[in-house]
Motif scaffolding. Structure first.
Motif, PDB file in Angstrom:
ATOM      1  N   LYS A 155       0.834  -1.200   0.000  1.00  0.00           N
ATOM      2  CA  LYS A 155       0.000   0.000   0.000  1.00  0.00           C
ATOM      3  C   LYS A 155       0.871   1.253   0.000  1.00  0.00           C
ATOM      4  O   LYS A 155       0.597   2.227  -0.714  1.00  0.00           O
ATOM      5  CB  LYS A 155      -0.923   0.005   1.218  1.00  0.00           C
ATOM      6  N   LYS A 156       1.915   1.218   0.802  1.00  0.00           N
ATOM      7  CA  LYS A 156       2.829   2.360   0.870  1.00  0.00           C
ATOM      8  C   LYS A 156       3.523   2.579  -0.477  1.00  0.00           C
ATOM      9  O   LYS A 156       3.697   3.715  -0.922  1.00  0.00           O
ATOM     10  CB  LYS A 156       3.874   2.110   1.960  1.00  0.00           C
ATOM     11  N   ALA A 157       3.888   1.480  -1.133  1.00  0.00           N
ATOM     12  CA  ALA A 157       4.539   1.570  -2.440  1.00  0.00           C
ATOM     13  C   ALA A 157       3.613   2.202  -3.472  1.00  0.00           C
ATOM     14  O   ALA A 157       4.040   3.027  -4.295  1.00  0.00           O
ATOM     15  CB  ALA A 157       4.980   0.183  -2.905  1.00  0.00           C
ATOM     16  N   ARG A 158       2.338   1.839  -3.439  1.00  0.00           N
ATOM     17  CA  ARG A 158       1.380   2.414  -4.391  1.00  0.00           C
ATOM     18  C   ARG A 158       1.234   3.927  -4.167  1.00  0.00           C
ATOM     19  O   ARG A 158       1.112   4.690  -5.130  1.00  0.00           O
ATOM     20  CB  ARG A 158       0.022   1.716  -4.271  1.00  0.00           C
TER      21      ARG A 158
ATOM     22  N   LEU B   9       3.536   5.910  -2.934  1.00  0.00           N
ATOM     23  CA  LEU B   9       4.776   6.529  -3.400  1.00  0.00           C
ATOM     24  C   LEU B   9       4.798   6.620  -4.927  1.00  0.00           C
ATOM     25  O   LEU B   9       5.245   7.625  -5.488  1.00  0.00           O
ATOM     26  CB  LEU B   9       5.978   5.720  -2.902  1.00  0.00           C
ATOM     27  N   GLU B  10       4.323   5.580  -5.588  1.00  0.00           N
ATOM     28  CA  GLU B  10       4.285   5.587  -7.055  1.00  0.00           C
ATOM     29  C   GLU B  10       3.387   6.716  -7.570  1.00  0.00           C
ATOM     30  O   GLU B  10       3.711   7.384  -8.564  1.00  0.00           O
ATOM     31  CB  GLU B  10       3.794   4.238  -7.565  1.00  0.00           C
ATOM     32  N   LYS B  11       2.263   6.929  -6.900  1.00  0.00           N
ATOM     33  CA  LYS B  11       1.361   8.004  -7.305  1.00  0.00           C
ATOM     34  C   LYS B  11       2.018   9.367  -7.111  1.00  0.00           C
ATOM     35  O   LYS B  11       1.870  10.265  -7.942  1.00  0.00           O
ATOM     36  CB  LYS B  11       0.058   7.924  -6.504  1.00  0.00           C
ATOM     37  N   ARG B  12       2.745   9.524  -6.017  1.00  0.00           N
ATOM     38  CA  ARG B  12       3.430  10.793  -5.758  1.00  0.00           C
ATOM     39  C   ARG B  12       4.540  11.038  -6.771  1.00  0.00           C
ATOM     40  O   ARG B  12       4.739  12.156  -7.234  1.00  0.00           O
ATOM     41  CB  ARG B  12       3.999  10.791  -4.335  1.00  0.00           C
ATOM     42  N   ILE B  13       5.245   9.971  -7.131  1.00  0.00           N
ATOM     43  CA  ILE B  13       6.311  10.095  -8.130  1.00  0.00           C
ATOM     44  C   ILE B  13       5.724  10.457  -9.489  1.00  0.00           C
ATOM     45  O   ILE B  13       6.253  11.303 -10.215  1.00  0.00           O
ATOM     46  CB  ILE B  13       7.109   8.774  -8.225  1.00  0.00           C
ATOM     47  N   GLU B  14       4.605   9.835  -9.829  1.00  0.00           N
ATOM     48  CA  GLU B  14       3.931  10.126 -11.103  1.00  0.00           C
ATOM     49  C   GLU B  14       3.454  11.576 -11.143  1.00  0.00           C
ATOM     50  O   GLU B  14       3.618  12.266 -12.152  1.00  0.00           O
ATOM     51  CB  GLU B  14       2.754   9.182 -11.293  1.00  0.00           C
ATOM     52  N   ALA B  15       2.868  12.031 -10.029  1.00  0.00           N
ATOM     53  CA  ALA B  15       2.393  13.414  -9.964  1.00  0.00           C
ATOM     54  C   ALA B  15       3.559  14.391 -10.070  1.00  0.00           C
ATOM     55  O   ALA B  15       3.472  15.421 -10.753  1.00  0.00           O
ATOM     56  CB  ALA B  15       1.635  13.639  -8.663  1.00  0.00           C
ATOM     57  N   LYS B  16       4.660  14.075  -9.423  1.00  0.00           N
ATOM     58  CA  LYS B  16       5.847  14.936  -9.466  1.00  0.00           C
ATOM     59  C   LYS B  16       6.408  15.008 -10.879  1.00  0.00           C
ATOM     60  O   LYS B  16       6.821  16.063 -11.346  1.00  0.00           O
ATOM     61  CB  LYS B  16       6.905  14.402  -8.504  1.00  0.00           C
ATOM     62  N   SER B  17       6.386  13.850 -11.562  1.00  0.00           N
ATOM     63  CA  SER B  17       6.887  13.804 -12.944  1.00  0.00           C
ATOM     64  C   SER B  17       6.030  14.663 -13.866  1.00  0.00           C
ATOM     65  O   SER B  17       6.549  15.369 -14.741  1.00  0.00           O
ATOM     66  CB  SER B  17       6.900  12.358 -13.432  1.00  0.00           C
ATOM     67  N   GLU B  18       4.711  14.621 -13.675  1.00  0.00           N
ATOM     68  CA  GLU B  18       3.812  15.432 -14.497  1.00  0.00           C
ATOM     69  C   GLU B  18       4.049  16.920 -14.273  1.00  0.00           C
ATOM     70  O   GLU B  18       4.034  17.711 -15.224  1.00  0.00           O
ATOM     71  CB  GLU B  18       2.360  15.069 -14.172  1.00  0.00           C
ATOM     72  N   VAL B  19       4.278  17.300 -13.024  1.00  0.00           N
ATOM     73  CA  VAL B  19       4.548  18.704 -12.707  1.00  0.00           C
ATOM     74  C   VAL B  19       5.851  19.145 -13.384  1.00  0.00           C
ATOM     75  O   VAL B  19       5.934  20.222 -13.968  1.00  0.00           O
ATOM     76  CB  VAL B  19       4.654  18.918 -11.183  1.00  0.00           C
ATOM     77  N   ASN B  20       6.886  18.293 -13.313  1.00  0.00           N
ATOM     78  CA  ASN B  20       8.172  18.620 -13.930  1.00  0.00           C
ATOM     79  C   ASN B  20       8.028  18.776 -15.438  1.00  0.00           C
ATOM     80  O   ASN B  20       8.678  19.642 -16.056  1.00  0.00           O
ATOM     81  CB  ASN B  20       9.203  17.550 -13.595  1.00  0.00           C
ATOM     82  N   GLN B  21       7.200  17.931 -16.050  1.00  0.00           N
ATOM     83  CA  GLN B  21       7.002  18.011 -17.495  1.00  0.00           C
ATOM     84  C   GLN B  21       6.315  19.311 -17.878  1.00  0.00           C
ATOM     85  O   GLN B  21       6.660  19.956 -18.866  1.00  0.00           O
ATOM     86  CB  GLN B  21       6.181  16.806 -17.983  1.00  0.00           C
ATOM     87  N   LEU B  22       5.327  19.711 -17.076  1.00  0.00           N
ATOM     88  CA  LEU B  22       4.611  20.971 -17.340  1.00  0.00           C
ATOM     89  C   LEU B  22       5.544  22.156 -17.188  1.00  0.00           C
ATOM     90  O   LEU B  22       5.517  23.104 -17.989  1.00  0.00           O
ATOM     91  CB  LEU B  22       3.433  21.100 -16.375  1.00  0.00           C
ATOM     92  N   GLU B  23       6.391  22.119 -16.166  1.00  0.00           N
ATOM     93  CA  GLU B  23       7.338  23.211 -15.943  1.00  0.00           C
ATOM     94  C   GLU B  23       8.351  23.291 -17.072  1.00  0.00           C
ATOM     95  O   GLU B  23       8.758  24.384 -17.472  1.00  0.00           O
ATOM     96  CB  GLU B  23       8.053  23.017 -14.606  1.00  0.00           C
ATOM     97  N   ALA B  24       8.741  22.127 -17.615  1.00  0.00           N
ATOM     98  CA  ALA B  24       9.691  22.106 -18.719  1.00  0.00           C
ATOM     99  C   ALA B  24       9.089  22.728 -19.979  1.00  0.00           C
ATOM    100  O   ALA B  24       9.764  23.421 -20.752  1.00  0.00           O
ATOM    101  CB  ALA B  24      10.132  20.676 -18.988  1.00  0.00           C
ATOM    102  N   VAL B  25       7.793  22.460 -20.192  1.00  0.00           N
ATOM    103  CA  VAL B  25       7.096  23.021 -21.355  1.00  0.00           C
ATOM    104  C   VAL B  25       6.980  24.530 -21.241  1.00  0.00           C
ATOM    105  O   VAL B  25       7.145  25.281 -22.197  1.00  0.00           O
ATOM    106  CB  VAL B  25       5.705  22.377 -21.514  1.00  0.00           C
ATOM    107  N   GLU B  26       6.667  25.006 -20.047  1.00  0.00           N
ATOM    108  CA  GLU B  26       6.513  26.446 -19.819  1.00  0.00           C
ATOM    109  C   GLU B  26       7.844  27.181 -19.924  1.00  0.00           C
ATOM    110  O   GLU B  26       7.933  28.293 -20.366  1.00  0.00           O
ATOM    111  CB  GLU B  26       5.908  26.675 -18.429  1.00  0.00           C
TER     112      GLU B  26
END
Length: 213
Positions: free
Chosen positions: A191-194, A196-213
């Motif tokens: 459960k903890k791993a799931r 963490l995976e969601k947080r990593i995915e969300a962080k990756s999406e934020v980084n991608q948006l910042e890179a585009v901007e």
């Protein structure tokens, strides 16, 4: 002769069809669909739901039967895999590289990032599941260099401080894990791993948006 009049049949309120959503005048209080096709669609949906529920129950029953056949050694290994995954994801989320050399190997099928134990499971079996002493480590340091203990210690001191490291080095206790504990540990860590995976995915999406901007 006295004539009696029959009571008028009370009209039913319009309903919303559970299949298509259209309003209709029901012929009885049990009516759920506005037409035969909609009634058939509802029946098919009910059968599909029932079949899905039965399949889920069967999977659960099968999993329970398999769990009863597992040996304690298998439970130890599965719990270890779950704990190791949490350790790797925790370090990945924090942006850490290998605890020993700092390398950030590209992830690929088969794995390039292990979960290294500061005190090996062989020498300190009681710390097998102790997360503060388990850190992400590249395959080269963990496998080829036998854990790279000296550099592991240096990296651990940088992250948690010398006092905490010395505390870990002095920890001693007898560990006797029951199957019930191992099963619960695996469940909690998964459960903890799931999460963490969601947080990593969300962080990756934020980084991608910042890179585009």
């Amino acid at each position: 002769m006295i004539r009696t009049s029959l009571p008028l049949k009370k009209s039913l309120k319009p309903k919303r069809c559970r299949s298509c959503g259209a309003n209709f005048n029901p012929i009885s209080s049990m009516s759920k669909a506005c037409s035969v096709p909609c009634a058939m669609a509802l029946n098919d949906a009910a059968k599909a739901k029932s079949a899905a529920r039965a399949a889920k129950d069967e999977r659960k029953s099968l999993a329970e039967r398999k769990a009863k056949l597992k040996t304690r050694r298998e439970w130890i290994a599965e719990a270890q895999a779950a704990v190791n995954k949490v350790a790797r994801l925790r370090d990945l989320l924090a942006g850490h590289g290998c605890i020993s050399c700092g390398a950030r190997p590209q992830q690929k099928f088969g794995g390039t990032f292990d979960a290294g134990h500061y005190r090996s499971v062989g020498s300190a079996p009681h710390m097998r599941y102790y997360l503060p002493a388990i850190r992400g480590q590249c395959v080269r340091c963990n496998r080829d260099l036998g854990g790279s203990a000296v550099n592991f210690r240096k990296g651990l001191v940088e992250r948690i401080g010398i006092n905490r490291v010395e505390e870990i080095e002095s920890m001693q206790w007898t560990a006797k894990w029951s199957v019930e504990y191992l099963e619960r540990l695996k469940k909690v860590m998964n459960k903890k791993a799931r999460r963490l995976e969601k947080r990593i995915e969300a962080k990756s999406e934020v980084n991608q948006l910042e890179a585009v901007e």
